[in-house]
Each structure stands twice: as structure tokens, then as C-alpha cells.
Design an enzyme around this catalytic site. Structure first.
Site, PDB file in Angstrom:
ATOM      1  CE  LYS A  22       8.047   6.955  54.089  1.00 38.09           C
ATOM      2  NZ  LYS A  22       7.919   8.209  54.857  1.00 38.09           N
ATOM      3  CG  ASN A  23       4.132   8.533  54.360  1.00 47.11           C
ATOM      4  OD1 ASN A  23       5.083   8.198  55.077  1.00 47.11           O
ATOM      5  ND2 ASN A  23       4.253   9.341  53.330  1.00 47.11           N
ATOM      6  CB  CYS A 116      14.087  16.775  56.699  1.00 45.37           C
ATOM      7  SG  CYS A 116      12.859  16.979  55.455  1.00 45.37           S
ATOM      8  NE  ARG A 121       8.675  17.443  56.114  1.00 41.85           N
ATOM      9  CZ  ARG A 121       8.761  16.134  55.881  1.00 41.85           C
ATOM     10  NH1 ARG A 121       9.927  15.621  55.585  1.00 41.85           N
ATOM     11  NH2 ARG A 121       7.716  15.350  55.983  1.00 41.85           N
ATOM     12  CG  ASP A 304       5.362  12.044  49.404  1.00 39.56           C
ATOM     13  OD1 ASP A 304       4.786  11.459  50.320  1.00 39.56           O
ATOM     14  OD2 ASP A 304       6.001  13.104  49.568  1.00 39.56           O
ATOM     15  NE  ARG A 396      13.948   8.039  56.625  1.00 43.11           N
ATOM     16  CZ  ARG A 396      13.700   9.282  57.012  1.00 43.11           C
ATOM     17  NH1 ARG A 396      14.510  10.257  56.673  1.00 43.11           N
ATOM     18  NH2 ARG A 396      12.635   9.541  57.729  1.00 43.11           N
TER      19      ARG A 396
HETATM   20  C1  EPZ Z   1       3.512  14.004  55.244  1.00 42.09           C
HETATM   21  O1  EPZ Z   1       4.502  14.823  55.813  1.00 42.09           O
HETATM   22  C2  EPZ Z   1       4.242  12.808  54.656  1.00 42.09           C
HETATM   23  N1  EPZ Z   1       4.933  12.072  55.725  1.00 42.09           N
HETATM   24  C3  EPZ Z   1       5.254  13.300  53.611  1.00 42.09           C
HETATM   25  O2  EPZ Z   1       5.863  12.161  53.028  1.00 42.09           O
HETATM   26  C4  EPZ Z   1       4.494  14.067  52.527  1.00 42.09           C
HETATM   27  O3  EPZ Z   1       5.419  14.576  51.599  1.00 42.09           O
HETATM   28  C5  EPZ Z   1       3.697  15.212  53.164  1.00 42.09           C
HETATM   29  O4  EPZ Z   1       2.821  14.691  54.192  1.00 42.09           O
HETATM   30  C6  EPZ Z   1       2.846  15.964  52.149  1.00 42.09           C
HETATM   31  O5  EPZ Z   1       1.954  15.075  51.553  1.00 42.09           O
HETATM   32  C7  EPZ Z   1       4.200  11.230  56.498  1.00 42.09           C
HETATM   33  O6  EPZ Z   1       3.000  11.091  56.333  1.00 42.09           O
HETATM   34  C8  EPZ Z   1       4.959  10.483  57.572  1.00 42.09           C
HETATM   35  P1  EPZ Z   1       2.577  18.268  55.944  1.00 42.09           P
HETATM   36  P2  EPZ Z   1       4.043  16.032  56.790  1.00 42.09           P
HETATM   37  O7  EPZ Z   1       2.429  18.558  57.404  1.00 42.09           O
HETATM   38  O8  EPZ Z   1       2.795  15.686  57.488  1.00 42.09           O
HETATM   39  C9  EPZ Z   1       3.766  22.867  56.241  1.00 42.09           C
HETATM   40  C10 EPZ Z   1       7.646  10.827  52.309  1.00 42.09           C
HETATM   41  O9  EPZ Z   1       8.373  10.990  51.322  1.00 42.09           O
HETATM   42  N2  EPZ Z   1       3.457  22.733  57.672  1.00 42.09           N
HETATM   43  O10 EPZ Z   1       1.388  17.819  55.186  1.00 42.09           O
HETATM   44  O11 EPZ Z   1       5.227  16.418  57.597  1.00 42.09           O
HETATM   45  C11 EPZ Z   1       4.959  22.016  55.829  1.00 42.09           C
HETATM   46  O12 EPZ Z   1       6.158  22.720  56.057  1.00 42.09           O
HETATM   47  C12 EPZ Z   1       7.283  11.986  53.195  1.00 42.09           C
HETATM   48  O13 EPZ Z   1       7.121   9.735  52.627  1.00 42.09           O
HETATM   49  C13 EPZ Z   1       3.589  23.834  58.521  1.00 42.09           C
HETATM   50  O14 EPZ Z   1       3.972  24.926  58.082  1.00 42.09           O
HETATM   51  O15 EPZ Z   1       3.737  17.190  55.754  1.00 42.09           O
HETATM   52  C14 EPZ Z   1       4.694  21.777  54.360  1.00 42.09           C
HETATM   53  O16 EPZ Z   1       5.148  22.890  53.631  1.00 42.09           O
HETATM   54  C15 EPZ Z   1       8.083  13.220  52.810  1.00 42.09           C
HETATM   55  N3  EPZ Z   1       3.297  23.709  59.842  1.00 42.09           N
HETATM   56  C16 EPZ Z   1       3.163  21.707  54.281  1.00 42.09           C
HETATM   57  O17 EPZ Z   1       2.683  22.342  55.471  1.00 42.09           O
HETATM   58  C17 EPZ Z   1       2.851  22.511  60.377  1.00 42.09           C
HETATM   59  O18 EPZ Z   1       2.587  22.447  61.599  1.00 42.09           O
HETATM   60  C18 EPZ Z   1       2.601  20.281  54.232  1.00 42.09           C
HETATM   61  O19 EPZ Z   1       3.247  19.550  55.255  1.00 42.09           O
HETATM   62  C19 EPZ Z   1       2.713  21.406  59.506  1.00 42.09           C
HETATM   63  C20 EPZ Z   1       3.012  21.548  58.169  1.00 42.09           C
END
Ligand code: EPZ
Length: 416
Positions: A22-23, A116, A121, A304, A396
Site C-alpha cells: 500500500k505505502n 488522524c 501528522r 506500523d 484500507r
Molecule cells: C508514512 O506516513 C506511512 N504512510 C505511515 O503508514 C507510517 O506509519 C509513517 O510513514 C511512518 O513510517 C504512507 O507511506 C502512505 P512521516 P507519513 O511523515 O509519511 C512528523 C500505515 O499504517 N512529521 O514519516 O505521514 C509526523 O507527525 C501508515 O500504512 C512532521 O512533523 O509519516 C510523525 O510524527 C500510518 N511534519 C513523523 O514526522 C511533516 O511535514 C513521521 O511522519 C511530516 C512528518
């Protein structure tokens, strides 16, 4: 609303196929926006999130052809570089259209994803990176407005490791003038899969999979065909389901190299694991040993998989400490597991789990995708029947879940 009914106590045995990731599929489908020529993707998982994204792309004017796991996208004409709140609120990964639209159309209007269940996020790093490349970004009325007639290559250092942030900026950089260096880049295998797809489309990306990614901008990307990598989180989830039921499974089409941290923990818990070129086998012990874990960006233990491992620790021998360092609210499965008899104490981003002899079936509620998977795993080992409500969360991210679990002998059925 659909619910899942599981009667626990069955050792999972047999073989199931792993679907496309998915990701990886979500960013890679967005990459099609970067080319005026058709792009074909194979091994695309049939998931709700993929369906949502294809509808969003169609709304923009992209021609979508889908035949089972093969999807062809033709983004020759992008009528509307817009992602509305209605679309984005159901799937925050829609933010992945921001980089490609900015690069291809010179403008984009994308709704802020909003938080969410697992956390706020924000997308500030996505915005900061686009601004560094010369985009003019305004956030108003809940939308990100990007004006980027000429993106310019530059050096970007993200404040924290962000998977979709790295992916958005890598896609935007493909058509920028000059070279972009992304430091503190996410190293997830899905980032590498996206880079491989972009390079097949004519991009010039090196360093994906490491924390410094270099992109030399090119005038345009052309069509290509790309096979989506297997889903490492789906693989890990079925490994946990087999481990907790004392089972013995073989998962075909799995990519074990992307799961090292998870495999190490399963072996620590007492499982025997055998890797084949594109399959993985697990034989579980009669009872697991409780294991500590701490989530962190790849290649460390994936957030995850945290909820799924908490379910394992609930019935393992001993006690365990689980630290969640990525998201601020990713323990919602804990209160639901307690309804099944689990002994868990939460203190901030740390959960202390005391293994119990058995869990007892009950009605529980899914709150987010991986929390739902945790409840399924617990239901498979709990005595009696567990009813999991709001399983649209599961749909999902898991393709044909009850079909695959039933193929392994589980007593599971969906009820409306
Ligand atoms: C990706 O989400 C994945 N989704 C998530 O999988 C996964 O949990 C996550 O990466 C961490 O590995 C997809 O790839 C579609 P991040 P993402 O940006 O990119 C903070 C699932 O279950 N952050 O790596 O949204 C954020 O709040 C989903 O399949 C900022 O502060 O996660 C978090 O604390 C859930 N500002 C941390 O960084 C930003 O601009 C990591 O988030 C971006 C992120």
C-alpha cells in the site's frame, strides 16, 4: 458498518500470497502525474486507499484503466491540479499529489490532510522543501496553495525523517532545474521502490535507501511499466498472526530483506524463520517470549508493526516495554486489548505489557489501520468469539483479509 467475527484458538497453518505494498503503491500512482505519457503499474493491491487515490486522480483529469492488479494511468491532460477536502480527509496520503502537481503543472491546491487517529501528522516539511525549491506556498482556508512556475534544485535538510515528505520532495525535484539534495531522507523500502519507478520513467535519482538522496532535474519524464514491491507490513502482520497462534506458515511473494528488524524480534520471541528468494516461512513455539521494542525510522523497528507486536506480548511469557517514538498517539489498541483481558499500562509513549495465560473473546472497536490488525491478531488467540467493529479501517490496508486468514485455517467471517 461491517464487523469481523473471529473464533480464537486455531493454529494458523498453510500458505498465502502477499499483495503489493500500500505505502509503495500510493506514492507511485501519484508519480504518474509527472509524465504526459501513460504509465503502467502491476501488482497494485486492491485496497480501499488505492481506490480512493485512483478516484482523486480521475477527478484531476487522469485517465485510469484498471484490470485486476494492473493499473494504467494517462496524465497527458491534467484539467484540475486540485485535491479537495472531501477526498483528502478520507485519505491523508492524498498529500502525495502536491509535489508532482507543483512540478508538472506549476501549481497545486491540496487540502491540508488534517490529523488522524494516531496523531496531528502535519505536512510542514513538505511545504518547507517546496519553498526551498522556489515555490510560493500559502496555507489558507484549510488548503495548501502552491505556485511553482520554475522549481529550482537546491539542498534540503528535513527537520525529522518523513516518509511521504521525502517522497513528495523527490518527485518534485525530478522536473526541477538543476540538482536537488535531500538530506535526512527517509530510507524506507517504499522510498526506494518509488525512486526505481521514477528512474524507469527517465528521472535521475541516486541514493534512495540512504539518508542523502540526489535528484538531477530533467525536462520531462516518459512512460514506463513498474511492478509494485510486496507489502512488508502485511507480511509482518501475517507472521505475527502465525506466531501468536503457535502456527506454521509460508508467505509467498514476500520480500524478507525489507523486514530485518521485525524478523529479529520474532526470532527473539522464539520463532523459527526461514527466508527464501521470494517467500518467508515461520514456525512458532508453543508460547512466545515477551519482547521489548522501540519504534524508529527504517531500518529500525517500524511503527506500523508496533500494534501487532503489542498483541503478541499480551499472551507471551514475561513482560515487555514498548516505546513508540514516531507518532504521539499510537496506543489506542491498548484499551481495546484490555477489554480482551490484556494487562497493559501506558505511560506517555511507553507501554508496559505483562503477558497473561489467555485472552477472552469480547466485542472491540477498530480505531486505525494497524490497531485493527492488532485486534485481529488478539482475536485469533483469544478464547471464544471476538467481534471487531468498524473494520473499514482494515479494508484500507489489507486485501482480502478474511479470505487469506481462512486459507490458513482461521475461523473468521465478516458480518454487516
Ligand atoms: C508514512 O506516513 C506511512 N504512510 C505511515 O503508514 C507510517 O506509519 C509513517 O510513514 C511512518 O513510517 C504512507 O507511506 C502512505 P512521516 P507519513 O511523515 O509519511 C512528523 C500505515 O499504517 N512529521 O514519516 O505521514 C509526523 O507527525 C501508515 O500504512 C512532521 O512533523 O509519516 C510523525 O510524527 C500510518 N511534519 C513523523 O514526522 C511533516 O511535514 C513521521 O511522519 C511530516 C512528518
Amino acid at each position: 458498518m461491517d464487523k469481523l467475527l473471529i473464533t480464537g484458538g486455531v493454529r494458523l497453518e498453510g500458505e498465502v500470497p502477499i499483495s503489493g505494498a500500500k505505502n509503495a503503491a500510493l506514492p507511485i500512482l501519484c508519480a504518474a502525474l509527472l509524465s504526459a505519457e501513460p504509465v503502467t503499474f502491476t501488482n497494485v493491491p486492491r485496497l480501499k486507499d488505492v481506490g480512493t487515490l485512483l478516484r482523486l486522480l480521475e477527478q484531476m483529469g487522469v485517465k485510469v484503466e484498471r484490470d485486476g492488479e494492473t493499473v494504467t494511468l494517462d496524465a497527458a491532460q491534467i484539467a484540475e491540479p486540485v485535491a479537495t477536502y472531501e477526498m483528502v480527509k478520507t485519505m491523508r496520503a492524498s498529500v502525495l499529489v502536491l509535489g508532482p502537481l507543483a512540478a508538472r503543472c506549476g501549481e497545486a491546491r491540496v487540502s491540508l490532510p488534517g490529523g488522524c487517529a494516531i496523531g496531528a501528522r502535519p505536512v510542514d516539511q513538505h511545504i518547507k522543501g517546496l519553498e526551498a525549491m522556489g515555490a510560493e506556498v500559502k496555507v489558507e482556508h484549510g488548503y495548501v496553495h502552491v505556485k511553482a512556475p520554475h522549481l529550482k534544485g537546491t539542498r534540503i535538510v528535513t527537520d525529522m525523517v518523513t516518509v511521504t515528505g521525502t517522497e513528495n520532495l523527490m518527485m518534485a525535484a525530478c522536473l526541477a532545474d538543476g540538482e536537488t539534495i535531500i538530506e535526512n531522507a527517509a530510507r524506507e523500502p517504499e522510498v526506494v521502490d518509488l525512486a526505481n519507478c521514477l528512474n524507469a520513467m527517465g528521472a535521475k535519482i541516486t541514493g534512495a535507501g540512504f539518508d542523502v538522496i540526489r535528484v538531477v532535474g530533467v525536462p520531462a519524464l516518459h512512460g514506463a511499466t513498474h511492478r509494485i514491491m510486496p507489502d512488508r507490513i502485511e507480511t509482518g502482520t501475517y507472521l505475527c498472526a502465525a506466531a501468536v497462534t503457535g502456527g506454521k506458515v509460508r508467505l509467498t511473494g514476500a520480500l524478507t530483506s525489507s523486514l530485518d528488524a521485525v524478523i529479529v524480534k520474532l526470532i527473539e520471541a522464539g520463532c523459527q524463520i526461514q527466508s527464501e528468494p521470494d517467500a518467508i516461512r515461520l514456525v512458532a513455539p508453543p508460547r512466545l517470549t515477551a519482547i521489548d521494542l522501540r519504534t524508529a525510522p527504517y531500518p529500525a523497528f517500524p511503527t506500523d508493526m508496533q500494534a501487532q507486536f503489542m498483541a503478541l506480548d499480551c499472551v507471551a511469557e514475561g513482560s515487555a516495554m514498548i516505546r513508540e517514538t514516531i507518532f504521539e498517539n499510537r496506543f489506542m489498541h491498548a484499551v481495546e486489548l484490555q477489554r480482551l483481558g490484556a494487562e497493559i499500562r501506558i505511560d506517555g509513549n511507553t507501554a508496559m505489557v505483562q503477558g497473561v495465560e489467555k485472552l477472552e473473546g469480547a466485542t472491540v472497536m477498530a480505531t486505525d489501520l494497524r490497531a485493527s490488525a492488532s485486534l485481529v491478531i488478539a482475536g485469533l488467540v483469544a478464547e471464544g468469539e471476538t467481534t471487531i467493529e468498524r473494520i473499514y479501517h482494515l479494508d484500507r490496508g489489507y486485501e482480502r483479509l478474511e479470505e487469506k486468514l481462512s486459507a490458513l485455517g482461521a475461523r473468521v467471517r465478516r458480518a454487516s
